[in-house]
Design a protein around this motif. Structure first.
Motif, PDB file in Angstrom:
ATOM      1  N   ARG A  77       0.750  -1.119   0.209  1.00  0.00           N
ATOM      2  CA  ARG A  77      -0.021  -0.021   0.029  1.00  0.00           C
ATOM      3  C   ARG A  77       0.707   1.046   0.200  1.00  0.00           C
ATOM      4  N   GLU A  96       0.104   0.565  11.479  1.00  0.00           N
ATOM      5  CA  GLU A  96      -1.067   0.941  12.045  1.00  0.00           C
ATOM      6  C   GLU A  96      -0.947   2.559  12.291  1.00  0.00           C
ATOM      7  N   ARG A 112      -1.634   7.882   8.317  1.00  0.00           N
ATOM      8  CA  ARG A 112      -2.720   8.440   7.545  1.00  0.00           C
ATOM      9  C   ARG A 112      -2.352   8.846   6.151  1.00  0.00           C
ATOM     10  N   PRO A 165      -7.214   8.472   8.659  1.00  0.00           N
ATOM     11  CA  PRO A 165      -6.429   7.249   9.096  1.00  0.00           C
ATOM     12  C   PRO A 165      -6.714   6.022   8.010  1.00  0.00           C
ATOM     13  N   VAL A 166      -5.685   5.276   8.014  1.00  0.00           N
ATOM     14  CA  VAL A 166      -5.593   4.004   6.749  1.00  0.00           C
ATOM     15  C   VAL A 166      -6.153   2.944   7.513  1.00  0.00           C
ATOM     16  N   GLU A 167      -7.244   2.441   7.167  1.00  0.00           N
ATOM     17  CA  GLU A 167      -7.816   1.301   7.799  1.00  0.00           C
ATOM     18  C   GLU A 167      -7.298  -0.146   7.150  1.00  0.00           C
ATOM     19  N   ALA A 168      -7.429  -1.004   7.829  1.00  0.00           N
ATOM     20  CA  ALA A 168      -6.644  -2.529   7.442  1.00  0.00           C
ATOM     21  C   ALA A 168      -7.190  -2.920   6.058  1.00  0.00           C
ATOM     22  N   GLY A 169      -8.423  -2.647   5.546  1.00  0.00           N
ATOM     23  CA  GLY A 169      -9.061  -2.910   4.311  1.00  0.00           C
ATOM     24  C   GLY A 169      -8.827  -1.909   3.277  1.00  0.00           C
ATOM     25  N   ASP A 170      -8.305  -0.947   3.616  1.00  0.00           N
ATOM     26  CA  ASP A 170      -8.153   0.180   2.658  1.00  0.00           C
ATOM     27  C   ASP A 170      -7.174  -0.582   1.397  1.00  0.00           C
ATOM     28  N   SER A 217      -7.439  -2.879  -0.241  1.00  0.00           N
ATOM     29  CA  SER A 217      -7.056  -4.221  -0.201  1.00  0.00           C
ATOM     30  C   SER A 217      -7.481  -4.851  -1.638  1.00  0.00           C
TER      31      SER A 217
END
Length: 205
Positions: A104, A160, A163, A168-173, A175
């Motif tokens: 990512r 974790e 940003r 904030p970057v989520e775990a599923g962003d 993906s």
């Protein structure tokens, strides 16, 4: 315009130009040409000047790479990428020469400060001066489409709480798509063994 005359008032020939400079030393110039800055990273109307690529409100972030960004769209839509996925120009994906697949990356435009989070699923670009190839959707997010190659800064999102674009970057962003995950799952599933069929030898007549 009357012809120039000599010292005696005649009109026989033109007088030579004076060798002295036209403006005395220390005097203000009669005209000035404003300097123009030709910057390949900035073009068009209403664009901001390039920044350092690290937004102050998104916390500490290391810049992995800087360079030109291009994009690709309909001409490659649904073709196989280097990772084996089908290219989707509406997904937030990108091509990079060396980063591992599914990395990512937060791509920040050094022209207008916009950011987009993408996932690496292809290889390229291979043109000099370019560091990343964005999908059409990702290029739209940072105002890249229609403007040619623009300068960007790449930051790898690997922790974790990081940003991108002020969020904030989520775990599923960014993906992997569900279809690709299903294909990988099917590839890992065991294949049932084939039954052996014993064929009796042929008898001689």
């Amino acid at each position: 315009m009357p012809p120039a005359t000599d010292a005696e008032g005649g009109t026989g020939k033109l007088l030579p130009l004076p060798r002295a400079i036209a403006v005395p030393p220390g005097a203000a110039p009669r005209s000035s040409v404003p300097s123009v800055r030709y910057d390949l990273a900035v073009s068009g109307m209403g664009e901001q000047t390039p920044d350092d690529g690290v937004p102050g409100d998104d916390g500490p972030r290391e810049i992995f790479e800087r360079g030109g960004a291009s994009w690709y769209g309909i001409q490659f839509h649904q073709r196989r990428t280097a990772s084996g996925e089908r290219f989707d120009m509406t997904a937030l994906t990108a091509a990079h020469k060396t980063l591992p697949f599914n990395t990512r990356v937060c791509v920040r435009s050094l022209v207008n400060g916009s950011e987009v989070l993408v996932r690496i699923n292809d290889r390229g670009p291979y043109a000099a001066g370019r560091v990343i190839d964005l999908s059409r959707a990702a290029a739209d997010r940072i105002g890249l489409t229609g403007l040619g190659i623009k300068q960007v800064a790449l930051s790898i999102v690997d922790r974790e709480g990081m940003r991108c674009g002020g969020l904030p970057v989520e775990a599923g962003d960014a993906s992997a798509p569900v279809a690709a995950a299903a294909v990988q799952q099917r590839a890992k599933s065991p294949v049932p063994a084939r039954r052996k069929v014993i064929v009796p030898p042929r008898r001689r007549q």
